[in-house]
Design a protein around this motif. Structure first.
Motif, PDB file in Angstrom:
ATOM      1  N   ARG A 173     -10.771   0.790  19.684  1.00  0.00           N
ATOM      2  CA  ARG A 173     -10.105  -0.088  18.739  1.00  0.00           C
ATOM      3  C   ARG A 173     -10.896  -1.202  18.408  1.00  0.00           C
ATOM      4  O   ARG A 173     -11.049  -1.525  17.097  1.00  0.00           O
ATOM      5  CB  ARG A 173      -8.729  -0.511  19.188  1.00  0.00           C
ATOM      6  CG  ARG A 173      -7.946  -1.054  18.160  1.00  0.00           C
ATOM      7  CD  ARG A 173      -6.453  -1.480  18.928  1.00  0.00           C
ATOM      8  NE  ARG A 173      -5.627  -2.038  17.955  1.00  0.00           N
ATOM      9  CZ  ARG A 173      -5.499  -3.348  17.372  1.00  0.00           C
ATOM     10  NH1 ARG A 173      -6.401  -4.234  17.960  1.00  0.00           N
ATOM     11  NH2 ARG A 173      -4.979  -3.716  16.512  1.00  0.00           N
ATOM     12  N   GLU A 175      -4.821   9.310   3.092  1.00  0.00           N
ATOM     13  CA  GLU A 175      -3.450   9.214   3.531  1.00  0.00           C
ATOM     14  C   GLU A 175      -2.366  10.149   2.583  1.00  0.00           C
ATOM     15  O   GLU A 175      -2.772  10.451   1.531  1.00  0.00           O
ATOM     16  CB  GLU A 175      -3.258   7.572   2.631  1.00  0.00           C
ATOM     17  CG  GLU A 175      -2.008   6.955   3.218  1.00  0.00           C
ATOM     18  CD  GLU A 175      -1.852   5.615   2.376  1.00  0.00           C
ATOM     19  OE1 GLU A 175      -2.151   4.594   3.348  1.00  0.00           O
ATOM     20  OE2 GLU A 175      -1.685   5.459   1.157  1.00  0.00           O
ATOM     21  N   GLN A 188       0.959   7.978   5.421  1.00  0.00           N
ATOM     22  CA  GLN A 188       0.294   7.954   6.851  1.00  0.00           C
ATOM     23  C   GLN A 188      -1.268   8.382   6.752  1.00  0.00           C
ATOM     24  O   GLN A 188      -1.610   9.086   5.807  1.00  0.00           O
ATOM     25  CB  GLN A 188       1.042   8.980   7.611  1.00  0.00           C
ATOM     26  CG  GLN A 188       2.490   8.939   7.494  1.00  0.00           C
ATOM     27  CD  GLN A 188       2.619   7.655   8.743  1.00  0.00           C
ATOM     28  OE1 GLN A 188       2.357   7.606   9.760  1.00  0.00           O
ATOM     29  NE2 GLN A 188       3.752   6.828   8.443  1.00  0.00           N
ATOM     30  N   ILE A 189      -1.788   7.729   7.684  1.00  0.00           N
ATOM     31  CA  ILE A 189      -3.492   8.073   7.710  1.00  0.00           C
ATOM     32  C   ILE A 189      -3.479   9.499   8.333  1.00  0.00           C
ATOM     33  O   ILE A 189      -3.099   9.566   9.608  1.00  0.00           O
ATOM     34  CB  ILE A 189      -4.362   6.846   8.333  1.00  0.00           C
ATOM     35  CG1 ILE A 189      -4.108   5.710   6.995  1.00  0.00           C
ATOM     36  CG2 ILE A 189      -5.609   7.295   8.522  1.00  0.00           C
ATOM     37  CD1 ILE A 189      -4.798   4.391   7.555  1.00  0.00           C
ATOM     38  N   ARG A 208      -5.628   5.340  16.361  1.00  0.00           N
ATOM     39  CA  ARG A 208      -4.629   6.737  16.884  1.00  0.00           C
ATOM     40  C   ARG A 208      -5.331   7.943  16.339  1.00  0.00           C
ATOM     41  O   ARG A 208      -5.441   8.842  17.291  1.00  0.00           O
ATOM     42  CB  ARG A 208      -3.284   6.519  16.347  1.00  0.00           C
ATOM     43  CG  ARG A 208      -2.483   5.467  17.040  1.00  0.00           C
ATOM     44  CD  ARG A 208      -0.812   5.752  16.600  1.00  0.00           C
ATOM     45  NE  ARG A 208      -0.461   5.363  15.317  1.00  0.00           N
ATOM     46  CZ  ARG A 208      -0.409   4.281  14.792  1.00  0.00           C
ATOM     47  NH1 ARG A 208      -0.484   3.330  15.343  1.00  0.00           N
ATOM     48  NH2 ARG A 208      -0.093   4.196  13.602  1.00  0.00           N
ATOM     49  N   VAL A 209      -5.890   8.159  15.212  1.00  0.00           N
ATOM     50  CA  VAL A 209      -6.284   9.319  14.786  1.00  0.00           C
ATOM     51  C   VAL A 209      -7.718   9.528  15.619  1.00  0.00           C
ATOM     52  O   VAL A 209      -7.848  10.726  15.997  1.00  0.00           O
ATOM     53  CB  VAL A 209      -6.798   9.312  13.171  1.00  0.00           C
ATOM     54  CG1 VAL A 209      -7.595  10.353  12.726  1.00  0.00           C
ATOM     55  CG2 VAL A 209      -5.441   9.063  12.422  1.00  0.00           C
ATOM     56  N   ASP A 259      -4.630   0.141  13.470  1.00  0.00           N
ATOM     57  CA  ASP A 259      -4.072   0.710  14.563  1.00  0.00           C
ATOM     58  C   ASP A 259      -3.784   2.376  14.231  1.00  0.00           C
ATOM     59  O   ASP A 259      -4.078   3.073  15.114  1.00  0.00           O
ATOM     60  CB  ASP A 259      -2.519   0.095  14.702  1.00  0.00           C
ATOM     61  CG  ASP A 259      -2.448  -1.206  15.447  1.00  0.00           C
ATOM     62  OD1 ASP A 259      -3.691  -1.222  16.239  1.00  0.00           O
ATOM     63  OD2 ASP A 259      -1.475  -1.638  15.213  1.00  0.00           O
ATOM     64  N   ALA A 260      -3.638   2.826  13.146  1.00  0.00           N
ATOM     65  CA  ALA A 260      -3.689   3.978  12.664  1.00  0.00           C
ATOM     66  C   ALA A 260      -4.852   4.645  12.840  1.00  0.00           C
ATOM     67  O   ALA A 260      -5.107   5.935  13.267  1.00  0.00           O
ATOM     68  CB  ALA A 260      -3.185   4.232  11.251  1.00  0.00           C
ATOM     69  N   VAL A 261      -6.077   4.040  12.494  1.00  0.00           N
ATOM     70  CA  VAL A 261      -7.397   4.550  12.409  1.00  0.00           C
ATOM     71  C   VAL A 261      -7.669   4.942  14.057  1.00  0.00           C
ATOM     72  O   VAL A 261      -8.276   5.774  14.358  1.00  0.00           O
ATOM     73  CB  VAL A 261      -8.518   3.821  11.853  1.00  0.00           C
ATOM     74  CG1 VAL A 261      -9.731   4.043  12.284  1.00  0.00           C
ATOM     75  CG2 VAL A 261      -8.258   3.714  10.358  1.00  0.00           C
ATOM     76  N   VAL A 279     -10.186   6.070   4.224  1.00  0.00           N
ATOM     77  CA  VAL A 279      -9.123   6.727   4.900  1.00  0.00           C
ATOM     78  C   VAL A 279      -8.531   7.668   3.844  1.00  0.00           C
ATOM     79  O   VAL A 279      -8.395   7.477   2.915  1.00  0.00           O
ATOM     80  CB  VAL A 279      -7.948   5.969   5.384  1.00  0.00           C
ATOM     81  CG1 VAL A 279      -8.821   4.857   6.261  1.00  0.00           C
ATOM     82  CG2 VAL A 279      -7.287   4.930   4.201  1.00  0.00           C
ATOM     83  N   GLU A 283      -5.414  -3.644   7.878  1.00  0.00           N
ATOM     84  CA  GLU A 283      -3.906  -3.183   8.330  1.00  0.00           C
ATOM     85  C   GLU A 283      -3.942  -1.777   8.673  1.00  0.00           C
ATOM     86  O   GLU A 283      -2.730  -1.218   9.361  1.00  0.00           O
ATOM     87  CB  GLU A 283      -2.744  -3.345   7.104  1.00  0.00           C
ATOM     88  CG  GLU A 283      -2.542  -4.873   6.919  1.00  0.00           C
ATOM     89  CD  GLU A 283      -3.512  -5.500   5.963  1.00  0.00           C
ATOM     90  OE1 GLU A 283      -3.433  -6.734   5.984  1.00  0.00           O
ATOM     91  OE2 GLU A 283      -4.510  -4.646   5.279  1.00  0.00           O
ATOM     92  N   ASP A 284      -4.945  -1.101   8.367  1.00  0.00           N
ATOM     93  CA  ASP A 284      -5.130   0.380   9.055  1.00  0.00           C
ATOM     94  C   ASP A 284      -5.609   0.347  10.264  1.00  0.00           C
ATOM     95  O   ASP A 284      -5.936   1.808  10.910  1.00  0.00           O
ATOM     96  CB  ASP A 284      -6.211   1.260   7.817  1.00  0.00           C
ATOM     97  CG  ASP A 284      -5.740   1.035   6.437  1.00  0.00           C
ATOM     98  OD1 ASP A 284      -4.530   1.270   6.367  1.00  0.00           O
ATOM     99  OD2 ASP A 284      -6.540   1.214   5.530  1.00  0.00           O
TER     100      ASP A 284
END
Length: 162
Positions: A32, A50, A54-55, A18-19, A14-16, A48, A11-12
């Motif tokens: 991605r 957090e 938020q990551i 983006r970072v 998309d956030a990864v 990660v 589930e991480d």
């Protein structure tokens, strides 16, 4: 700081991604799809950071018997050797607002400890010249200019041996 460092979960993704896009130029940033593969193949060496859900940073890399990273490793998770001697680091990312606050060091120390606990011989990475001193503070040695041409940049091979 109230930062939680934990193993990545699917589930991480998309956030990864983006970072990564914030931390690296497009030519050097992992896609991605690459992160999706890494999360699936070697989540045990992908952590990660957090803050308030938020990551804000992460560190990741495959395990290998090689003493240096070669470019194919970034895209092909088939190079991951679960019982390998060295923990590689493909990326140590921290979002700009959390840089220079010790978070990158916390992530690095976490992965070093994980590698020690798993009986690895050490860790390997490539970095730009301006970051050599940062990694030397953790005990890494500079092996000189890398054969890597990833993203068209000049990279240096670094190794930390236990």
């Amino acid at each position: 700081m109230d930062i939680i460092i934990r193993q990545v979960v699917p589930e991480d993704l998309d956030a990864v991604a983006r970072v990564e896009a914030v931390c690296f130029p497009e030519a050097e940033a992992a896609a991605r799809a690459s992160f999706a593969q890494r999360i699936q193949v070697f989540p045990e060496s992908f952590f990660v950071a957090e803050k308030d859900g938020q990551i804000v940073g992460f560190i990741n890399g495959c395990v290998t018997n090689a003493r240096t990273i070669h470019d194919e490793m970034f895209e092909d998770t088939g190079y991951h050797e679960p019982d390998g001697a060295y923990q590689s680091i493909f990326g140590l990312d921290v979002v700009p607002e959390w840089q220079h606050k010790g978070l990158a060091g916390q992530l690095m120390e976490h992965l070093i400890e994980e590698a020690r606990n798993k009986g690895r011989k050490g860790l390997i990475l490539t970095c730009k010249e301006r970051l050599i001193g940062f990694y030397e503070r953790f005990g890494y040695r500079n092996l000189g200019i890398s054969n890597s041409v990833h993203g068209g940049a000049v990279w240096y091979d670094m190794i930390l041996e236990f």
